[in-house]
Structure formats: C-alpha cells, structure tokens
Design a protein around this motif. Structure first.
Motif, mmCIF file in Angstrom:
data_model
loop_
_atom_site.group_PDB
_atom_site.id
_atom_site.type_symbol
_atom_site.label_atom_id
_atom_site.label_comp_id
_atom_site.label_asym_id
_atom_site.label_seq_id
_atom_site.Cartn_x
_atom_site.Cartn_y
_atom_site.Cartn_z
ATOM 1 N N TYR A 93 0.890 -1.349 -0.011
ATOM 2 C CA TYR A 93 -0.133 0.046 -0.057
ATOM 3 C C TYR A 93 0.811 1.119 -0.045
ATOM 4 C CZ TYR A 93 -3.258 3.569 1.942
ATOM 5 O OH TYR A 93 -3.875 4.672 2.094
ATOM 6 N N TYR A 94 1.980 1.334 0.799
ATOM 7 C CA TYR A 94 2.603 2.707 0.926
ATOM 8 C C TYR A 94 3.910 2.464 -0.179
ATOM 9 C CZ TYR A 94 0.427 3.068 5.423
ATOM 10 O OH TYR A 94 -0.255 3.442 6.447
ATOM 11 N N LEU A 95 4.208 1.395 -0.694
ATOM 12 C CA LEU A 95 5.051 1.460 -1.659
ATOM 13 C C LEU A 95 4.315 2.000 -3.035
ATOM 14 C CD1 LEU A 95 7.470 0.287 -3.213
ATOM 15 C CD2 LEU A 95 6.675 -1.907 -3.585
ATOM 16 N N VAL A 96 3.066 1.848 -3.343
ATOM 17 C CA VAL A 96 2.371 2.113 -4.312
ATOM 18 C C VAL A 96 2.245 3.996 -4.226
ATOM 19 C CG1 VAL A 96 0.262 2.442 -5.703
ATOM 20 C CG2 VAL A 96 1.385 0.173 -4.988
ATOM 21 N N LYS A 97 1.943 4.291 -2.842
ATOM 22 C CA LYS A 97 2.081 5.582 -2.709
ATOM 23 C C LYS A 97 3.209 6.283 -2.803
ATOM 24 C CE LYS A 97 -0.867 7.105 0.627
ATOM 25 N NZ LYS A 97 -1.969 7.590 0.049
ATOM 26 N N ALA A 98 4.461 5.638 -2.461
ATOM 27 C CA ALA A 98 5.457 6.107 -2.373
ATOM 28 C C ALA A 98 6.129 6.194 -4.083
ATOM 29 C CB ALA A 98 6.718 5.344 -1.897
ATOM 30 N N SER A 99 5.788 5.361 -4.708
ATOM 31 C CA SER A 99 6.153 5.233 -6.243
ATOM 32 C C SER A 99 5.268 6.521 -6.992
ATOM 33 C CB SER A 99 5.597 4.125 -6.967
ATOM 34 O OG SER A 99 6.359 2.910 -6.159
ATOM 35 N N LYS A 100 4.137 6.874 -6.719
ATOM 36 C CA LYS A 100 3.328 7.986 -6.969
ATOM 37 C C LYS A 100 3.920 9.295 -6.555
ATOM 38 C CE LYS A 100 -1.190 10.015 -7.321
ATOM 39 N NZ LYS A 100 -0.724 11.376 -6.884
ATOM 40 N N GLN A 101 4.470 9.464 -5.456
ATOM 41 C CA GLN A 101 5.091 10.579 -5.089
ATOM 42 C C GLN A 101 6.356 10.844 -5.832
ATOM 43 O OE1 GLN A 101 4.176 13.023 -3.096
ATOM 44 N NE2 GLN A 101 2.033 11.857 -3.211
ATOM 45 N N PHE A 102 7.119 9.544 -5.873
ATOM 46 C CA PHE A 102 8.507 9.484 -6.565
ATOM 47 C C PHE A 102 8.317 10.199 -8.080
ATOM 48 C CE2 PHE A 102 11.696 7.687 -9.423
ATOM 49 C CZ PHE A 102 13.004 8.030 -8.679
ATOM 50 N N ARG A 103 7.369 9.691 -8.644
ATOM 51 C CA ARG A 103 7.084 10.172 -10.150
ATOM 52 C C ARG A 103 6.675 11.607 -10.378
ATOM 53 N NH1 ARG A 103 2.856 6.890 -10.887
ATOM 54 N NH2 ARG A 103 1.107 8.159 -10.519
ATOM 55 N N GLU A 104 6.251 11.998 -9.311
ATOM 56 C CA GLU A 104 5.931 13.467 -9.258
ATOM 57 C C GLU A 104 7.014 14.250 -8.603
ATOM 58 O OE1 GLU A 104 2.437 13.671 -6.796
ATOM 59 O OE2 GLU A 104 0.859 12.722 -8.511
ATOM 60 N N ASN A 105 8.023 13.577 -8.363
ATOM 61 C CA ASN A 105 9.340 14.111 -8.008
ATOM 62 C C ASN A 105 9.272 14.700 -6.527
ATOM 63 O OD1 ASN A 105 12.193 14.850 -8.684
ATOM 64 N ND2 ASN A 105 11.931 16.558 -8.874
#
Length: 782
Positions: A641-653
């Motif tokens: 759950y947090y990995l997916v959220k972290a990936s989204k934040q990384f994509r948005e820099n």
C-alpha cells in the motif's frame, strides 16, 4: 539472624530457578536453537545436570500423573515406531520428553519441601522479563513511527508482535497466574505491582492480535471466576444479588458493563480487520482439512508424531503458500500423531492434572487456594487456546512453561507419598542417549552446510556422505547431496555428477514424497540426461504438489516446448501467466516463435494490463505489482500500500514524501517478500535522484541480486531455511533449486533497472562495473 539466612537462601533459590528458566525458555527452546547443534549441546548438558540432581537429591515420590505420563510415553513411542516416518517422529517426541523432565524437576523441588512461593516468584519474574522484551519490541517500532514526523501520534495501521500465537499462550499463562496472586496479597505495593503486571500482559496480548489467544484468555478468566465464587464467595454472592435489585446498584453496573463491552468490541473490530486475519474458522479450514484427512486414514493409532506436515503438504501448494507443521489444534495434533489412544493419553493427563489442582482449593483462606486458582485459570486458557492453535507449537517452550506451573500442585500434593518413583530414571535413560546420538549424527551434516556456503562443494559432499552413514533414515541428507552434486556439475562441466545428483534425489523421494522442490530438481536432471519419460513424470508431480507454484509450471512448459508438444506447453505457460501476469512482460517470450505468438495473443486479449505495464516501464510506479495483488495495495497495514503511494510521489518528484511513505511501509505488516525488494529498489532510485550514486548502487544491487537469485518464495527469499528447519529440525543449504532449472523470466522493468545500475556506475567513473552490468542487461535482452 535465622530470618536473614532464610531470606538469603530463598533469594539464592529464586536466582537459580530464574537462571535455569531463562535459559530453557528464552534460549534452549527457541526455534533456531532447536536445530543449532552448539546450542543443543549446551541444552543437553544443562538438562543432564538437572536429571542427575533429581536422581541424587530428589525424593522422587510417586505422583498421580506418573501413570498417565508413562502411558503417554508408551503411546508416543509405539505410534512413532508404527508411524509413517519414525525418524522425524522420534525428534518431536524428544522435545515432549524434555517437557516431562522439566516437570519432574519442579515436582521434586516441591517434594523436597521447597516453598511454592519460590517457584511462583520465579515464574512471575520470568514473565516480567518476557514482557519487558515484548514492550521493547513494540516501542522500537513505535519510536520508529514517531521519527517519521507525520504529525500523527497514532499510526494508521495496526502493529502485530512477531510469533503472536506463541507470545499469547505464554502471556495467558502468566497473566492468570498473576491474577491468583493479586487476589491473595493484601499489601498495597505488591497489589499495585501485580495490577501493573496484569495490565502489561493484557496490552501485549492485544498486540499479538491472536483471536484464539483471546478466546483462551476469556475461558481462563471464566474458570478462574467460577472456582473463586464456588469455593469462596457463594454465600456473599446471594447477598450481593439481593442488593442488585435496587436501581442505585444495578444502573451503574449496567452502564459500566456496557462501556466495557463497547471498548472491547472496538478493540476486537480493529484487530479483526488486521490484514493477517480471515474469518477465524475459515482461516482454519486450510489447516484442519489435512488433519481430518489424516485422522480418518488411521483413527486408532494415527500416523506418528509430527506426521501432520506431510498431509498439509499433500493438500496445499508450497510454494507460494506458507509451510505449517502443526494443525493449529492440539487435539487434532494428538489424533493425527497417535489416534484415539493418543487423544486418550492427553485427556488422561489433563484430568489427572485438574484433580491435583482442585486439591489446592480446600482451604479458601490459604495461599495454596489462590495459587491453585491462578494455575487453574492458566491451564484452562492453555487448553481452550489449544482449540485454535497448536499451543505446544513449533517453539515448544510454551509447553515447557505450562509444565512448570502444573508441577507445583502435583509436587505439593505428593509430598507425603512413600512409594518411590522410577519415571525420572526411565525418562533419562530414553532421552539422553537419543540427544547425544542426535548431536553426533548431525555434526557432519552441519559442517557440510557450512562448507557448501563457503563454496567448498567436494568437502561438503564428503561430509554429507559421513552424515548419511550416521543417519541413513534422514531424507534431507540425499536431498541436500543432490543439490550439491548438481552445483558441482554446473561448475565443473562434468556430466557424471548429474548421475550422482539423480541417484541422490531418487533416494530422497523414496524417503519423502511430499516436497515439490525435490521432484522439480529431479525432473530437470532426468531431462538433462535424456530420460524424457521419467522427466515428464517428475515435473508433473512437482506441479501436482505445488499447483500454485509458477516456477514448476514454467519448467514443465519448457520441457513440453523443447519436445515439440506445443498444446501441452501452451497449457503450462498459460497456467504460469494466470498465476503471475507480470511474467508475460519479459524478453524470454521472444526465445521462440511459439512463445512469441502466445505472448502476443495474451497481450492483445489483455490490453488494459499491457497498457499499465507499458506506463510502468517509463516511470517507477509499481503498477503491475498493485494489479497482481490488488487486495494488498488497498490495505494500509501492508507494505505494498505504501510502496504504491511512494512510487506515485517519486513519479511527481516529491522525493521526501516518497521516502516517508517507504519508511511507513517498513513499519506496516510485511506480507510477502517481493514488496520488500521493490521497496529496496525505490530507495535506490531516491538516492540516485538525490545524486547519491554510491548509496544508490549499494542498495540497488541488493534488489537486483534478490531478483536474479530468487529463493523458494520468489525475490528476496533466497537463504530462508524453511523445510529442513521445520520438518527435520536441521539446518540446510540456502538453495532449494539446482542451477540447471529454468529460472523465472526477468521482467522488462528489472532489465531496465539493471541498465540504471550501469548508468549509476558511469556517474561514479567505474567503467569496469558499468560494463559488467551492461553485459547482464544484454544477455537478458536477447
């Protein structure tokens, strides 16, 4: 002066008992130290000294449990000999013998006139130490949460202590034992101390999220209350009931009870929603089904101690399913291992023990009355919890712990018996030669494992051959030898070693037909040697035993394709994709026209998933992992759950927020290994984005290595000791599969990540390492 001397003697006795119990409960009985021969040697010496002291200084008077215990010993030995696999059964019986030996030792202390308060205080001290360790575990987790500086004091996800069922059964015993002492003491400070002790234990039980343990605790409290009221307060209870007819008494009580029910219900609902739980009876179906099958197959004498695991493996796919070695019900365990006569032996011990306990309740004003109440509550909680969990457990200290408590009343009641007891002598004669042999037989095996881990394969094989001479009935030895011979064949290029591997695996299967990995390894060996019919039989057997294991279908599919049996190959490949859709996105499908057409057809029929994966290739999103495990990507107590959220934040820099979500994910309950590997990789990506290329390389290579060298449960599980430790109580090689098998395809996302590793090495100016990873990338891209 006499008082001071007695106090000093008591303190010394308590210190000695605590030291022994700490060793036995926190060291000797842990799962790792049951298989580590160095630790087991120390345990054998300690137990032998206790046995000698018992024979030398103990009165060893007859007790009411001698005959039931002797009967149980006889039943276990009888059913072990006639059981499915005596070699494994006798090891399990040995751990139960240790529990009986500990029980006898405490009985003898009571018979020699020791004050029961000495043992009681020791037990409470041990429980306190255990609680401190448990709270330290929780606080380390909680302070880790606070360090994230989220602005929230209460985390959004539930915490669960490790080994929850084991912890819960131990805590139930100590809490109810302490409750008996709380009712006894009158002084203010001890009452405060015991109250804090009990509240601490209740907090830890909540953190275990063990529903079976909660039911056991509730049952223990009910039995405690029943005997307290029945023996001590029956007359006062009638007067209290008359008073309750007045509104000024019953209204506050009803309100208080309602508040308690609401609070408890809220806590239960919060924990019931924990991602590790399904409905309690539904979650037990997977465990009780194999037990029913085993029981109906041999209802009278069972299949031998520790036979349950083979029935579990015959009905469940391991991998990817977890390996369970007990039925999660002590009564089913007794029926599986020794049938109706085994259950009768268990019930006889329970009944005899309860009768001894009830004798302590004669004088409702004495310390023994409250001692008996506490032990009755503890024993009841243990037995009721045993309906839902195997409370004697893989870690047997919970059985050893309850034996210590039960020994107190048995020893007290039997103090005046005159008849000599020969059970301790018999038990030691049976136990210690077996323990010495077990250490002797396992020594070359353990050395072989260490040699293999240091890549000394020939030395490891020589040591395994010595181990096989000492312990020819242990199936793990030829299974490990097969892996070693296959590794040697791969390293040396000498095909004759494959013949040795074949012989070893065949022998392992003769002795143990339950482990899918052995059939896969043997099937691949047969195929390499051109024995096609045998190869197909063995590979199909591996799929039959692990019907959800992707690797097994993958190798079966390759076998059929290589032998131009395309329809059967297509079915096997389609089974792989159905179990894990991500593998379709791999260059491996370009290896042949047949595979390429199969992959193109699937992608065309599943365009939405294909589109999601194509998006992931351009950015770090972990979309495919979320698609594969949607239920895990939606629950905030799981890492994914947090990995997916972290990936989204990384994509948005948003690198800081991405890092924070990853850290939160590490505090959530970890459910499967691949989410951890993906998390490690995203850490590397964040380091690289911050220009910290050395850190990115170090972290990224950990993730890549886990993917290129997966274990039984996929990426990140390499090196886990599961089968040997759980089934045979031995250490084992970290490899479950030989190097000749066809490993799972590396998906395109990981090929791109390998390219990033090479780019990061370019940033650091390390051209040699850059070239190394480029070659791996090119090999995987072909």
């Amino acid at each position: 002066m006499n008082v001071d001397r007695k106090m000093l003697q008591d303190y010394l006795k308590i210190s000695g008992v605590v030291a022994i119990m700490v060793y036995l409960l926190f060291y000797a009985g842990t799962k790792f130290n049951l298989i580590d021969l160095n630790a087991l040697t120390k345990t054998t010496i300690i137990l032998a000294l206790l046995w000698i002291a018992t024979l030398t200084f103990g009165k060893m008077r007859n007790t009411a449990l001698d005959l039931p215990a002797a009967f149980a010993i006889g039943v276990m030995l009888f059913t072990s000999i006639l059981g499915d696999l005596p070699r494994q059964a006798f090891v399990e019986v040995g751990y139960i013998f240790i529990a009986i030996l500990i029980f006898i030792f405490v009985v003898v202390l009571m018979q020699r006139g020791w004050d029961p308060k000495i043992i009681s205080k020791s037990i409470l001290i041990i429980g306190g130490v255990f609680m401190i360790l448990a709270w330290m575990e929780f606080l380390a987790w909680y302070f880790g949460w606070l360090r994230l500086d989220t602005g929230k004091i209460i985390p959004p996800f539930s915490y669960r202590l490790p080994s929850p069922n084991f912890i819960c059964v131990m805590m139930n015993v100590w809490i109810l034992f302490a409750l008996g002492h709380l009712f006894y003491v009158k002084e203010k400070f001890p009452r405060i101390l015991l109250s804090a002790y009990i509240l601490s234990g209740l907090g830890i039980i909540y953190l275990t999220s063990s529903r079976g343990g909660w039911i056991g605790l509730a049952g223990g409290l009910l039995f405690f209350a029943f005997f307290y009221v029945y023996k001590k307060q029956f007359g006062k209870l009638k007067l209290s009931l008359n008073k309750l007819k007045q509104p000024k008494y019953w209204i506050p009580i009803v309100i208080l009870i309602a508040i308690m029910i609401i609070v408890v219900a809220m806590l239960l609902l919060r924990t019931e929603a924990h991602p590790t739980h399904g409905p309690i009876f539904q979650s037990r179906n997977i465990l009780w089904g194999p037990a029913f099958k085993a029981i109906t197959g041999s209802p009278i004498i069972g299949h031998g101690p520790y036979a349950y695991i083979y029935y579990y493996l015959s009905g469940n796919s391991v991998p990817p399913g977890q390996l369970f070695d007990y039925a999660h019900n002590i009564y089913f365990d007794a029926l599986v291992s020794s049938g109706i006569i085994g259950l009768a032996a268990l019930l006889w011990i329970i009944i005899a023990g309860v009768k001894q306990l009830l004798k302590l309740l004669q004088d409702s004003e004495s310390y023994l009355f409250y001692l008996g109440l506490g032990i009755i509550g503890s024993f009841s909680a243990f037995l009721i919890h045993g309906l839902f969990d195997s409370v004697h457990h893989t870690v047997p200290v919970s059985l050893w712990n309850i034996c210590i408590l039960l020994a107190i009343p048995v020893g007290l009641v039997s103090r005046n018996n005159q008849k000599r007891n020969y059970l301790p002598l018999l038990l030691g004669i049976l136990l210690f030669p077996a323990m010495i042999w077990y250490i002797y037989a396992g020594s070359p095996f353990e050395k072989a494992v260490y040699s293999a881990e240091n890549n000394q394969l020939l030395q490891a094989i020589d040591l395994m051959q010595i181990a096989e001479q000492r312990d020819p009935a242990l199936p793990l030895i030829p299974q490990q030898m097969g892996i070693l011979y296959a590794q040697l064949a791969e390293e040396s290029g000498n095909k004759s070693y494959l013949e040795d591997a074949k012989t070893a695996f065949e022998k392992a299967i003769e002795q143990d037909q339950s482990w899918a990995a052995t059939y896969l390894n043997l099937g691949v060996i047969y195929d390499a040697l051109g024995e096609n019919t045998l190869a197909e039989t063995s590979l199909r057997k591996s799929v039959e035993l692990a019907p959800r294991g992707v690797l097994f279908y993958w190798n079966l599919g390759i076998f059929y394709e290589e032998h131009e049996r395309y329809a059967e190959a297509a079915k096997a490949y389609e089974s792989c994709i159905a179990l894990d859709q991500r593998i379709i996105f791999s260059n491996t499908w370009k290896a042949s026209q047949f595979r390429n057409e199969l992959a193109d057809t699937w992608k065309s029929d599943n365009s939405d998933i294909t589109k999601a994966f194509d998006e992931q290739l351009s950015e770090t999103t972990n979309t495919m992992l979320a698609i594969q495990y949607p239920e895990h990507a939606k629950k905030d107590s799981l890492t994914l759950y947090y990995l997916v959220k972290a990936s989204k934040q990384f994509r948005e820099n948003n690198l800081d927020r991405a890092q924070k979500f990853l850290d939160m994910g590490q505090l959530a309950y970890l459910n499967f290994t691949e989410s951890n590997v993906q998390t490690v990789w995203l850490w590397a990506e964040i380091d690289a984005a911050n220009g910290e290329y050395e850190n990115a390389i170090t972290t990224g290579e950990l993730a890549i290595t886990a993917v290129l060298q997966p274990g039984l449960y996929g990426p990140g599980s390499y090196g886990q000791h599961i089968y040997g430790a759980n089934v045979y109580r031995r250490q084992e090689l970290p490899d479950y599969f030989i190097p000749q098998i066809n490993e799972m395809p590396i998906t395109l996302e990981w090929v791109q990540r390998i390219q990033k590793i090479s780019e990061w090495y370019e940033e650091t100016g390390n051209n040699e390492k850059q070239q190394y990873w480029l070659e791996i990338e090119n090999a995987l891209s072909e």
